[in-house]
Motif scaffolding. Structure first.
Motif: not given
Lengths: 394, 308, 314
Positions: A124-150
């Motif tokens: 993922v790090m080489p993709q930093r400069d391409l204009g995507w919002m990039m975030m890192f999750v800590e658990d599976n609940q956050e995975v689901f929630d961040m698709i919706i929030q995303g």
């Protein structure tokens, strides 16, 4: 009533796409993301997901089709990992300037050489400069929630940028944890249907998207994309707060502080290491050691202001990285130190867990202790510290 | 085979690909695109990869297309077009035609993977390869579709090696091997054949592939006024065969003149001498190419017979 | 240091001319650079090339905006673009034309050298490619580089691209042009319409750059269908002329025109059909109307016309 089930991170991502009413998916299987594609296949073939699903022949095609579908004006989704993300690189540069709010979870896995399948952020790090919002999750609940929030963040008219939640290979993708899935009606209220006003490929209202452009125009595209990325900071916080109010889970926006109030030394972490680090902090606090933790949720947009504010109240900062930018240190370390420019505080970069090596409780404790030591001395002995590498003293 | 012949006289007046575009004078691709748009009409979405057409058909903020137009990258025409079509379907606009217009480099070479994938999935798109037999947008480099012996800037007529050493890749046959509903070859120099195929392809469902011979006067070292004449000669000499493959059946639409032994009557030399790109070819090279054309013609005939 | 801007059309070899000039100056012990306009180029479209020459290393990596010399390869270009734009007051225009310097019309009255480079090229090379001849004129008019060096520069640069034999002919063309160059002051009588270009600020820029159909701006149309603003008729060297009495309404030229610059009279409203137009057996008016705003002069129409109703004229 919200439904609670024990599911994998991959399932949480796939189910997130389902609950977000995604209308288009194009994806290609790659370990450890494969189950996302498989689950979506099941949802579609069982008729519970009403979406066009292209089982394409490569990740390059997956992202290409997703970009074009989003440009056509429908909510689109894909997912990948590792080599697949690297293969996508060319096309990852497309959606941000064209302002296409795709959501694409990435299951972070090492990129060859040597070939491996476990967690590392050198995809993922080489993709930093391409204009995507990039975030890192800590658990599976956050995975689901961040698709919706995303989608909610990405489709906000002030933002309109692609969104990439990152989850650690196996540590989340293949780990089963309880996840709460909100009621569809509540999700629908939170995330209304996507209305593609600025860009669509409809014959009854034609538009040109992605035209060959001379230098007279490209710099304005870039500036506009940068402005949107800056604007996303506010939107991320707003959406976080609204989500917290609606669904009871507060992720604190760009960064989350944990026991930082009177801390002398803090660690800044990405991804699942954060979770183990919470335990280390709690234990060290019991020993009377003034340590704290900052979960760096978003790498893009980069929370510079938040980090400077936190840094003001501590004496030394450690940054954890799961990948290396050769001769510069870990990417998160480089970015944090850059954000803290002019503040006379020791900043130490820790490299551990490369190639998916387990980052142990003791490894993390060592990072805290070394940072605490630097806080006491007012300076760091080493800028970049390799942890858990044979033949290398940390 | 059902076919309503479409002629020049059936075309509407309105151009959906306007003048003011910046193609070289005498560009074959411009002839194809302008007339194809008359067949397709307004309910069409266009994708182009990085090619001459991308540049000459639109340089921001001015564009020749009058229908929705999209570009992402070079090697993904088939899959981006399919993405558009699927998304239109998902938003209740399934009646729109989606057309990908790629060159031979973007099709035979770098775009082959996405093309093969989309064909195998039978994506509901019309893929048109305008074949000008080299990478013209970057300045005339060899592609898989460049014919044997041809000069390009990467197959120069050197002291040791003169022109391209390999033969033209047969993309239409690769597409037939995918068992898609429609594969056809056409030429700008045969308007009725071309327009009839465009109309047929427009109205079919599933993956349709059309490869249209489109002279590039700049890259072939041909005077611009000879664009159509050269294209005719290609068919007369057997360098380019006009056929179509529809639901498992193959038909050769225009048969070149044959001698009493059933061999091609017009020598390939007549075609070569019109073009600067073949000027350096030795007699031995011309003989090699003639042999290849003879064999290709026999194979096309045999395939037509086999696929009935 | 002196800076040179070459005006030509795609395919005329302006870039090679700039390179040969730089090579000539380099041979004379200077530091020299040659470079093309940073943009996409198509055969026939107006293009620019640049050269800079100085005694020591040149650090500027920008395009040339205030040239000491402008070199014009095509006599029609000054009608389309102000070739004197930015030219220093002390500078000079070197123009391919059969006119005398005093007869030439440009945007400003400037020191001007003229040579019939097309005539020289036709005479020496047998083709109207003027990029070598014009360099001979440059040497004569400016005196900043010798004709011997120009010839060597042509041998180096052209030789590598088109072979030694053709390069020698081009060197000869430069030499002949050198002898036929005259210098004077041109007339500054041409007036150019104000250049209108849509240049939105970052704030005005459409989201994601997406453009709709024929969007109106102060600088004309933009978006889908707006390329009609680009009048490519200026690229033309030869011009098709139709004798509608010979036309049989076969529509082949209408089909084959890559620009869509030919319209059938039968498709036009009655008011636009010239008096005396004949009719075909179906009673339709016979003939075509050519839109010279877009015709690039490729000549396909004349070549394909079955009744030879179209001829190409200079």
């Amino acid at each position: 009533m919200p439904e609670r089930r024990l599911v994998s991170g991959n399932y949480a991502a796939a189910y997130g796409a389902l609950r977000a009413n995604v209308k288009f998916i194009a994806a290609f299987p790659i370990t450890p993301q494969t189950f996302i594609v498989e689950h979506i296949s099941e949802f579609v073939n069982d008729g519970i997901m009403k979406a066009e699903f292209m089982r394409v022949e490569s990740e390059h095609s997956a992202i290409s089709a997703t970009v074009s579908a989003e440009a056509t004006g429908v909510r689109s989704f894909t997912a990948t990992a590792s080599q697949g993300l690297a293969l996508m690189h060319e096309i990852l540069a497309i959606p941000a300037p064209l302002r296409l709010p795709i959501v694409m979870p990435v299951v972070n896995r090492t990129v060859a050489a040597p070939i491996g399948i476990w967690a590392e952020y050198n995809d993922v790090m080489p993709q930093r400069d391409l204009g995507w919002m990039m975030m890192f999750v800590e658990d599976n609940q956050e995975v689901f929630d961040m698709i919706i929030q995303g989608y909610r963040i990405a489709e906000d008219k002030r933002v309109l940028l692609p969104f990439m939640p990152n989850l650690d290979a196996f540590i989340l993708s293949h780990t089963y944890e309880p996840v709460e899935f909100a009621d569809q009606d509540d999700i629908d209220d939170f995330l209304p249907e996507y209305k593609a006003e600025h860009a669509h490929l409809w014959p009854d209202d034609p538009m040109a998207i992605g035209v060959f452009s001379p230098p007279e125009y490209i710099q304005e595209y870039r500036y506009q994309t940068e402005q949107a990325m800056e604007a996303s900071k506010k939107v991320i916080k707003e959406v976080n707060d609204e989500f917290a109010k609606e669904f009871g889970r507060d992720y604190h926006g760009l960064v989350e502080e944990f026991m930082t109030d009177d801390a002398e030394a803090i660690m800044i972490t990405l991804g699942t290491v954060t979770s183990t680090a919470r335990k280390v902090v709690m234990d060290m606090r019991k020993e009377g050691k003034k340590v704290g933790l900052v979960k760096l949720r978003f790498l893009r947009p980069f929370p510079k202001e938040e980090l400077r504010k936190i840094a003001e109240k501590v004496d030394a900062i450690g940054v954890y990285d799961r990948s290396i930018s050769y001769s510069a240190g870990g990417p998160a370390f480089v970015e944090v130190r850059n954000a803290l420019y002019g503040m006379e505080k020791p900043v130490i970069g820790y490299l551990a867990g490369l190639g998916g090596r387990d980052v142990m409780y003791s490894d993390i404790k060592l990072m805290f202790e070394k940072t605490l030591e630097a806080a006491g001395k007012g300076k760091a002995d080493k800028e970049v510290v390799w942890v858990g590498t044979r033949g290398v003293n940390p | 085979m059902s076919s309503t012949k479409i002629t020049i006289h059936d075309l509407p007046k309105e151009n959906l690909f306007t003048g003011g575009h910046t193609a070289c004078p005498g560009c074959g691709a411009a002839i194809l695109v302008r007339n194809a748009m008359k067949v397709f009409g307004k309910n069409t979405v266009i994708y182009t990869p990085a090619n001459c057409l991308l540049v000459f058909g639109g340089t921001y903020p001015n564009i020749s297309w009058k229908v929705p137009y999209h570009h992402v990258a070079f090697e993904n025409t088939a899959v981006c077009s399919a993405g558009i079509k699927r998304a239109l379907k998902a938003s209740g606009k399934d009646d729109a035609l989606v057309v990908g217009f790629a060159g031979d480099g973007g099709t035979a070479d770098i775009g082959m993977q996405a093309l093969s994938g989309a064909a195998e999935r039978n994506e509901d798109i019309l893929y048109i390869m305008y074949d000008n037999e080299a990478y013209m947008n970057t300045g005339i480099q060899r592609s898989g579709s460049t014919p044997y012996g041809a000069w390009t800037t990467t197959t120069p007529a050197g002291k040791v090696i003169k022109g391209k050493e390999r033969f033209k890749k047969d993309v239409p046959q690769i597409m037939i091997a995918h068992n898609v509903p429609y594969v056809a070859t056409a030429s700008i120099a045969y308007p009725t054949d071309l327009l009839t195929k465009l109309e047929k392809a427009k109205n079919m469902k599933g993956f349709r592939y059309l490869q249209v011979y489109s002279t590039c006067p700049t890259g072939w070292r041909v005077p611009p006024e000879k664009t159509v004449e050269v294209a005719k000669k290609a068919v007369e000499t057997g360098m380019w065969t006009l056929y179509e493959y529809e639901n498992g059946k193959m038909t050769i639409n225009v048969k070149p003149k044959l001698d009493e032994n059933g061999n091609l009557a017009v020598p390939v030399r007549d075609y070569l001498k019109m073009q600067g790109r073949f000027r350096h070819m030795t007699d031995a090279q011309i003989e090699t190419l003639q042999k290849w054309v003879n064999e290709k013609w026999k194979r096309d005939l045999a395939l037509e017979k086999a696929l009935q | 240091m002196y800076e040179v801007r070459f005006h030509g059309r795609g395919g005329q070899g302006a870039v090679m001319a700039a390179q040969a000039l730089a090579d000539a100056a380099f041979i004379e012990g200077n530091y020299a650079v040659a470079f093309p306009f940073f943009g996409a180029e198509r055969r026939g479209a107006p293009v620019l090339a640049f050269a800079r020459v100085d005694k020591g290393k040149i650090y500027e990596k920008t395009q040339v905006y205030e040239p000491d010399y402008v070199v014009v390869l095509d006599d029609k270009l000054p009608l389309m673009v102000d070739v004197t734009k930015g030219l220093k007051d002390t500078g000079m225009a070197i123009i391919n034309t059969s006119l005398k310097p005093e007869e030439v019309e440009l945007g400003r009255a400037v020191k001007t050298a003229t040579v019939d480079a097309t005539g020289v090229a036709l005479e020496v090379l047998g083709t109207p490619i003027t990029n070598s001849a014009i360099l001979g004129a440059f040497a004569k008019a400016t005196g900043v580089v010798s004709i011997e060096s120009i010839k060597k520069g042509i041998m180096d640069i052209f030789g590598a691209r088109i072979g030694e034999r053709l390069a020698e002919k081009n060197a000869r063309a430069a030499e002949v042009a050198y002898e036929r160059t005259s210098v004077g002051i041109c007339k500054g009588t041409l007036i150019y319409p104000e250049e209108k270009k849509w240049l939105p600020t970052a704030q005005e820029f459409p989201t994601g750059g997406a453009l709709g159909l024929e969007v109106k701006t102060d600088a004309g149309l933009i978006g889908l269908g707006s390329f009609v603003e680009n009048k490519t008729g200026s690229w033309r060297t030869f011009m098709p002329v139709a004798d509608n009495s010979k036309c049989v309404n076969c529509k082949l030229c209408w089909f084959y025109c890559p620009e869509g610059a030919i319209e059938m009279l039968m498709n036009l409203p009655e008011s636009e059909i010239p008096a005396g137009t004949g009719t075909d057996p179906k009673g339709n008016p016979k003939g075509i109307k050519i839109d010279y705003d877009y015709c690039k002069g490729c000549g396909i129409c004349a070549n394909e016309c079955p009744t030879k109703a179209i001829t190409m004229e200079r």
